[in-house]
Scaffold this active site. Structure first.
Site, PDB file in Angstrom:
ATOM      1  CD1 TRP A 326      -0.869   2.078   0.660  1.00 32.83           C
ATOM      2  CD2 TRP A 326       0.726   0.858  -0.325  1.00 32.83           C
ATOM      3  NE1 TRP A 326       0.071   1.771   1.614  1.00 32.83           N
ATOM      4  CE2 TRP A 326       1.062   1.028   1.028  1.00 32.83           C
ATOM      5  CE3 TRP A 326       1.569   0.115  -1.149  1.00 32.83           C
ATOM      6  CZ2 TRP A 326       2.218   0.468   1.582  1.00 32.83           C
ATOM      7  CZ3 TRP A 326       2.722  -0.420  -0.596  1.00 32.83           C
ATOM      8  CH2 TRP A 326       3.036  -0.245   0.751  1.00 32.83           C
ATOM      9  CG  HIS A 327       2.706  -0.470  -4.660  1.00 29.70           C
ATOM     10  ND1 HIS A 327       1.563  -1.181  -4.392  1.00 29.70           N
ATOM     11  CD2 HIS A 327       3.735  -1.257  -4.226  1.00 29.70           C
ATOM     12  CE1 HIS A 327       1.883  -2.342  -3.841  1.00 29.70           C
ATOM     13  NE2 HIS A 327       3.193  -2.410  -3.726  1.00 29.70           N
ATOM     14  N   GLY A 328       2.337   4.189  -5.335  1.00 27.57           N
ATOM     15  CA  GLY A 328       2.976   5.421  -5.787  1.00 27.57           C
ATOM     16  C   GLY A 328       2.085   6.308  -6.616  1.00 27.57           C
TER      17      GLY A 328
END
Length: 483
Positions: A326-328
């Site tokens: 989700w973060h990248g």
């Protein structure tokens, strides 16, 4: 438009005056103003991507209605999948398309096949897309699980999706909290507004004095890690821990404080995570809105901890890998998530994942015990080490950074040829940690002192440091804008 800019405060003042001055007794008009203000706020960055927010709003509004209408569980699930596939599809295309294509090409190159990268696209990542897609999906999930009835008020729902204080970087709110406040009439509260201003001031302090002041040093260390001794690298990643905390929790404080100005209470997103006594407690205190989102909508539906130990461990691994992703769109974030899964599992297996849930360090005394100090330092060291992956540009850089620490474990008093007086930053961080320890029992009241003289002294010190460290030539955007 970013929180720490003159434009935002002019914008905020005008909206606040209209909201309480002219439209005080007109609830629908207030919601229209919130919606228009939110679209202006987001469109200030790039007006073209307003269409994505509007489309996501329309889809989940309609899907919510359809889920509620269905009597068949199968049909309810079909409509839920419409919401999931649409929102994940948006996120997947704008955030992960090139990542998957490039990873596929690299895999074939490892196998000896050369493929020209003609499939990648110049895709701009819309700011905040990871946050508002999760927020609208939570609405569909809550209706599906019959925890919420859909609203027929499209205006209020649109304001819920795009509410500007938390639109770009959270907290990720559930409709049961935020939408219910938007649909109900709000009344002006002087104390609530003052509380909001205090949180905004504290958030700006953390952003300007902690995060922005440390950013150039951190950038220098990570960009030139191959030239620095281990002491500099360790210092760099420790400073990054404070930078990312000051940056993201500072944003959350400003968001929560700004919402208070409009009579709306958002959930706490950071609860002094640097004082966590194990990794499980850390995740109960860091980015709380995302952690609870994963818990409610992925971990529990998978069986949570009600299933066998083996399946529970599987669920923990899934949650942390998804969180990393989700973060990248980078393997560094996946490694970061996997690292936290490995750190979390022993705590879970020992049954110590909830023992600190409702307590704080030094619960019944002024000073923490030696055991608590050791636990906090160990947890901080584990979390900080994981941030080497979080901050590095690539997996190669991350492992190169770690290898450099162990291969070149030496100390140099000349840590930074850029000329930084590090003693100033050491003192600043120590004072910041001491102050946060003093206020650790209430994350919503950073200036809660009985004596008004101490309060005003705290205001004066905070403002003084903000003026001292403010750099108009520095890129002042927030780290989590990239997510």
């Amino acid at each position: 438009m970013i929180f720490n800019s003159i434009e935002f405060f002019v914008f905020l003042f005008l909206v606040y005056v209209l909201y309480w001055g002219i439209l005080k007794k007109k609830h629908t008009a207030q919601n229209i103003l919130l919606l228009v203000a939110s679209y202006i706020f987001y469109g200030w960055w790039d007006w073209r991507f307003l269409s994505l927010i509007l489309l996501s709003t329309m889809v989940d509004y309609f899907v919510g209605m359809q889920i509620d209408k269905q009597s068949s569980h199968f049909k309810r699930k079909q409509w839920l999948w419409v919401s999931v596939l649409f929102n994940v599809g948006l996120l997947g295309f704008f955030k992960y398309y090139n990542f998957f294509v490039e990873s596929w090409i690299e895999m074939f190159e490892v196998m000896g096949y050369s493929i020209k990268s003609t499939w990648t696209l110049k895709v701009i990542l819309p700011v905040g897309i990871s946050f508002y897609t999760f927020q609208t999906m939570s609405y569909s999930f809550d209706i599906y699980y019959k925890k919420l009835k859909p609203t027929k008020d499209f205006l209020s729902f649109a304001a819920f999706v795009s509410f500007f204080p938390q639109l770009v970087a959270g907290p990720i709110e559930r409709a049961s909290n935020l939408l219910s406040q938007i649909t109900n009439k709000r009344t002006f509260s002087y104390n609530q507004s003052v509380s909001g201003l205090k949180l905004i001031l504290w958030g700006l302090f953390k952003k300007i004095v902690i995060a922005d002041a440390l950013a150039p040093i951190v950038d220098d260390v990570f960009a030139n890690y191959s030239t620095y001794p281990a002491s500099s690298l360790i210092l760099g990643v420790v400073l990054f821990s404070f930078q990312v905390y000051g940056d993201f929790s500072g944003y959350s404080d400003i968001a929560i404080g700004t919402a208070k100005l409009f009579g709306i209470e958002l959930m706490s997103n950071f609860k002094f995570p640097n004082f966590s006594r194990n990794v499980a407690e850390y995740w109960q205190r860091w980015h709380v809105s995302l952690s609870t989102w994963f818990r409610h909508y992925i971990y529990i539906p998978l069986g949570g901890s009600r299933v066998s130990k083996l399946k529970s461990v599987r669920n923990i691994i899934i949650i942390f890998l998804v969180s990393g992703f989700w973060h990248g769109a980078n393997w560094t974030f996946i490694f970061w998530g996997a690292f936290h899964a490995v750190a979390f599992i022993p705590v879970f297996l020992l049954g110590r994942n909830t023992i600190y849930k409702n307590t704080v360090v030094g619960e019944h005394s002024i000073f923490p015990s030696f055991l608590e100090i050791g636990q906090v330092l160990l947890t901080f060291a584990i979390v900080t080490f994981s941030r080497i992956f979080f901050r590095s540009e690539s997996i190669t850089d991350a492992f190169g950074f770690i290898r450099r620490i162990f291969e070149n474990f030496s100390y140099s008093e000349y840590l930074h040829p850029m000329g930084y007086r590090m003693i100033d930053y050491y003192v600043l961080i120590v004072l910041f940690v001491i102050y946060e320890y003093i206020i650790r029992k209430d994350e919503r009241s950073p200036f809660k002192f009985k004596s008004k003289y101490i309060r005003f002294l705290a205001y004066a010190v905070v403002i003084f440091f903000m003026l001292l460290f403010y750099d108009s030539g520095f890129d002042r955007s927030f780290i989590y804008f990239q997510f």
